[in-house]
Design an enzyme around this catalytic site. Structure first.
Site, short mmCIF file in Angstrom:
data_model
loop_
_atom_site.label_atom_id
_atom_site.label_comp_id
_atom_site.label_asym_id
_atom_site.label_seq_id
_atom_site.Cartn_x
_atom_site.Cartn_y
_atom_site.Cartn_z
CE LYS A 1 4.25 -3.85 8.78
NZ LYS A 1 3.32 -3.17 7.91
CG HIS B 1 0.24 -41.06 11.01
ND1 HIS B 1 0.32 -42.43 11.27
CD2 HIS B 1 -0.64 -41.06 10.04
CE1 HIS B 1 -0.61 -43.14 10.39
NE2 HIS B 1 -1.20 -42.23 9.67
CD GLU C 1 9.07 -7.09 6.54
OE1 GLU C 1 8.98 -7.74 7.52
OE2 GLU C 1 8.45 -6.20 5.74
CD GLU D 1 -2.03 -8.93 10.93
OE1 GLU D 1 -0.94 -9.53 10.68
OE2 GLU D 1 -2.59 -8.53 10.10
CE LYS E 1 -3.73 -0.06 2.25
NZ LYS E 1 -4.66 -0.19 3.41
N GLY F 1 -4.87 -5.53 5.05
CA GLY F 1 -4.22 -6.66 4.29
C GLY F 1 -4.70 -7.99 4.33
NE ARG F 2 -6.76 -8.71 10.36
CZ ARG F 2 -6.33 -7.64 10.93
NH1 ARG F 2 -5.16 -7.36 10.04
NH2 ARG F 2 -7.03 -6.62 11.60
#
Length: 550
Positions: A512, A384, A212, A353, A206, A267-268
């Site tokens: 951040k 398992h 990153e 979040e 955005k 974002g999510r």
């Protein structure tokens, strides 16, 4: 004590829990032959069987009463109306508008918003068609064969999970790759496989400044230029999804190739927007629109269905029941479909979040548990490994089993075996095994009576472990959209009941912030007097290792 925990609805549930705590679901199924039919419903192509939960009609009535007390119906209306329910950031929450039917009367008040959404979708469709039909060519005149999507968080995880889940619908024309981790190995490994003449990069940020994402984008551009391309060529190989047009343009991306992001989409919750561009490139725009259609139908169900037949409401309230009244610390998602294997990781971010908060919308610290740890994996692998804990562990861990009724790859009896394991595991969690049953099982074994008695105690499983089973016809774009929207709304329901703002993420922002401060200290090779002793010591060791290497 908070108003919530002192409320009449909350106290009634706490008292009710004591009255049914000793009752076993096995008995309920014996007494109610139609229990599965009573506690099942369908919406948007999903069948939810929630009969294997520690609830009866009284429980559900009390949970619906809690939802009413917490004004859930009003909260749903406010979200769909575009009110600023993200109060800490003064923003509306309109990810539902990204997949809305623009002709529905429900959305007429959001005509400006829907016009922007439609314009973005139209632009995406033209772009996708140009790439797939090879009208968009690289700087040497070659067609694009590989797309690298660079993002982090929701800008990365949603598209990646959706792309993996929809492998049967992949286009033969393109291969889509994802890079998120700032670890240099991630981008280096990816670039080593690619040809700069036929590779397109999508930067999803955005601000066009996420640490990153920007670092990986700059490394991609350096790699691109180092192979003979020039700065003007960047425009043919880099596009962006961003609201910072100036920064993206300065980077070398043509304004025509910048897709919008809006403040009213977190974002999510963004894979439905231009953030989903890599999905559309991977499966084609027609199938991307099917994802939106599945979500749209789940939205309409959530918005209009009464609570007693409302799938996200029921699932959300069941989560409240276990988290707050049975002290459940986690919730496991079990996908019995290889294509959906990454879905638990996506739902982990969505839920944790959103509701990993310890303060209410009013700024008051909570005195009750909120978001549980979301985890899981694909069946039958988990059987398992961690299913042992589910069956005989000491904590209540609610489980969601997700299974498509039909496989895209019907090999022999594999899908029958997969389904039998899914249904058998949920049955075992509910039913358990008594000591008498364990002894009877060992009656014909060669063990001595004393040994059999000992082993029998180890084979006892208490059962009464809650689970939901969600069935879809097949893993399709439509069903994936419906499932993700279902969990979005389930998360919202719980946030409303807990009085949280499910749409900010200040914990993420703090990480951040501090990360940037530490990066400055590393870059300047100084201790950083404003940092704590441990962090200063770690920076010193890190910088010393760089010096030793040189």
């Amino acid at each position: 004590m908070s108003q919530l925990t002192q409320s009449s609805a909350w106290k009634a549930l706490a008292q009710h829990k004591q009255s049914i705590e000793s009752q076993h679901m096995r008995t309920w199924f014996e007494q109610q032959p139609d229990r599965a039919e009573r506690y099942s419903l369908s919406a948007a192509g999903i069948l939810l069987d929630y009969s294997k939960n520690r609830v009866n009609d009284d429980t559900l009535a009390l949970l619906f009463g809690l939802a009413e007390q917490q004004q859930l119906e009003q909260a749903i209306k406010r979200m769909f109306a575009g009110e600023e329910i993200n109060t800490t950031e003064q923003r509306a929450v309109l990810h539902t508008a990204l997949r809305a039917d623009r002709h529905s009367p429900q959305w007429q008040q959001q005509s400006d918003c829907l016009s922007q959404v439609q314009a973005s979708l139209d632009k995406m469709e033209l772009f996708v068609d140009a790439i797939i039909q090879q009208r968009w060519l690289g700087y040497t005149g070659k067609a694009i064969t590989d797309v690298v999507s660079i993002g982090i968080g929701g800008s990365f995880l949603g598209p990646k999970v959706a792309s993996e889940a929809l492998k049967p619908y992949w286009s033969d024309a393109l291969t889509v790759h994802y890079v998120a981790n700032v670890d240099g190995t991630a981008i280096a490994d990816k670039l080593a496989q690619l040809d700069p003449q036929t590779t397109l990069f999508i930067t999803a940020s955005k601000s066009f400044g996420t640490q990153e994402t920007l670092a990986n984008t700059l490394s991609a551009r350096s790699w691109f230029l180092s192979h003979g391309a020039s700065l003007p060529d960047v425009a043919k190989h880099f596009v962006a999804v961003s609201s910072n047009i100036e920064a993206a343009t300065e980077f070398g991306i043509s304004p025509d190739n910048i897709f919008p992001m809006w403040d009213w989409v977190g974002g999510r919750y963004s894979l439905w927007s231009a953030i989903g561009l890599p999905i559309a490139l991977q499966i084609g725009f027609k199938h991307f629109k099917s994802i939106l259609a599945g979500a749209q139908d789940m939205d309409e169900h959530f918005r209009t269905a009464p609570f007693e037949q409302n799938m996200p409401v029921i699932m959300g309230l069941l989560g409240i029941w276990y988290t707050n009244f049975f002290d459940a610390h986690s919730h496991v998602i079990l996908t019995y479909d290889h294509y959906l294997r990454a879905l638990p990781g996506y739902l982990q971010q969505l839920d944790m979040e959103s509701n990993g908060k310890n303060v209410t919308r009013a700024g008051v610290s909570v005195d009750y548990a909120t978001g549980p740890v979301i985890w899981g994996g694909e069946g039958t692998n988990g059987q398992h490994a961690y299913h042992q804990l589910l069956h005989q562990g000491t904590r209540v861990i609610p489980a969601d089993f997700i299974l498509p009724l039909r496989s895209h790859n019907p090999v022999g009896t594999h899908h029958d075996m997969l389904a039998s394991n899914c249904f058998g595991q949920s049955q075992a969690l509910m039913q358990g095994k008594t000591l008498d049953e364990a002894k009877l099982e060992l009656a014909s074994s060669p063990l001595s009576e004393q040994q059999a008695e000992l082993v029998a105690h180890h084979k006892v499983m208490p059962g009464n472990k809650p689970s939901n089973t969600l069935l879809i016809e097949q893993s399709t774009p439509y069903s994936l959209g419906a499932i993700i929207a279902l969990y979005e709304h389930r998360t919202f329901v719980q946030g409303v009941v807990w009085e949280l703002n499910s749409f900010d993420q200040w914990g993420v922002e703090l990480g951040k912030q501090l990360g940037n401060q530490v990066l400055d200290a590393i870059a300047k090779e100084e201790q950083g007097v404003h940092l704590d002793g441990s962090t200063r010591s770690l920076i010193s060791k890190f910088n010393q290792a760089k010096l030793n290497k040189n």
